[in-house]
Design an enzyme around this catalytic site. Sequence first.
Site, short mmCIF file in Angstrom:
data_model
loop_
_atom_site.label_atom_id
_atom_site.label_comp_id
_atom_site.label_asym_id
_atom_site.label_seq_id
_atom_site.Cartn_x
_atom_site.Cartn_y
_atom_site.Cartn_z
N TYR A 56 65.23 82.80 9.43
CA TYR A 56 64.58 83.62 10.45
C TYR A 56 65.19 85.01 10.39
CZ TYR A 56 63.09 79.11 12.49
OH TYR A 56 62.56 77.87 12.70
N HIS A 124 65.90 72.48 6.47
CA HIS A 124 64.66 73.11 6.93
C HIS A 124 63.43 72.57 6.21
CE1 HIS A 124 63.29 77.17 8.83
NE2 HIS A 124 62.49 76.18 9.15
N GLY A 206 51.03 75.28 19.90
CA GLY A 206 50.04 75.53 18.86
C GLY A 206 50.09 76.93 18.29
#
Length: 326
Positions: A56, A124, A206
């Site tokens: 990230y 991950h 979502g």
Amino acid sequence: MERRELGTGGLVVSAIGLGCMPLSGVYGAADDKASEDLIRHAIDRGIDHLDSADMYGWGHNEEVVGRAIKGRRDRVVLATKFGQVKGENGGPNGVNSRPEYVIAACEASLKRLGEEVIDLYTQHRVDPNVPIEDTVGAMAKLVEQGKVRYLGLSEASAETIRRAHATHPIAAVQTEFSLLYREEGDATRIVTKELGIGFVGYSPLGRGFLTGTITELSQIDNRRALHPRFQGENFAHNRELLGRFEDMARAKGCTPSQLALAWVLAQGKDVVAIPGTRSIERWDENMGALDLALTGADLASLDEAIPAGAAAGDRYPAVQMKAVQL
């Protein structure tokens, strides 16, 4: 604050955690000071599960989290992930879970976080070129060295989960999980419940679709524009699918986000959710889900409104779909 156990080894986290990915510019510009303020705000209100990853912002996210938790470390379950590597020339990410890389990645994450131990260390993405036993074996060494407390997997298949858990106890498995996209999560939970492993649902809103704030295709930009669910006819279909769901939220006197998160938490005590946001206001709204009790009739109505498999468009672009559920 409701807390739930992940696995059987004593790892306990708040039912809702903070997914930190949006704090590194994934869905638009993020301000580091505002991000640190948000993290501290969440901790001060009883949230302890912070979910980061070394990819990230390619290290940026862990640095932000590390600064934010100074003075609050004893109130935090610190989770981060490894295994994705930056693609060449802007291409898609690669994966690397060779044992020597696992050790080096952990050391780098600890340095960026400014900490001596990671509470939950997660692979991950599964590396198809490295036996999962080798990867988890290296992760287990980190546990032995006191640098990691618990192990996790993300987007792993049932077979991979079984093999990993046989090598060293796995505390939690992450998979995308929401009213819109839950087939893979449901399949994963069959094996995690059998083995006594906790389930962490990411993107429980979502990727914003279930917040009620995305109503027009013109609103889609940044990373969302790459996702099939937000494109053309898929967007129109999914937007129409949400009509009854949003009516139900209004009838219950809550926001769509709160109803969506309450649905996730109602799936079982083995499930926790990690919604992401850059806004304290949105975070406080999300926390309202903890006060929303859903009846069996409510859950049946939600399943009828948005049946499993009803959403149009894959969860990721084609190249990224190849890297999930391995």
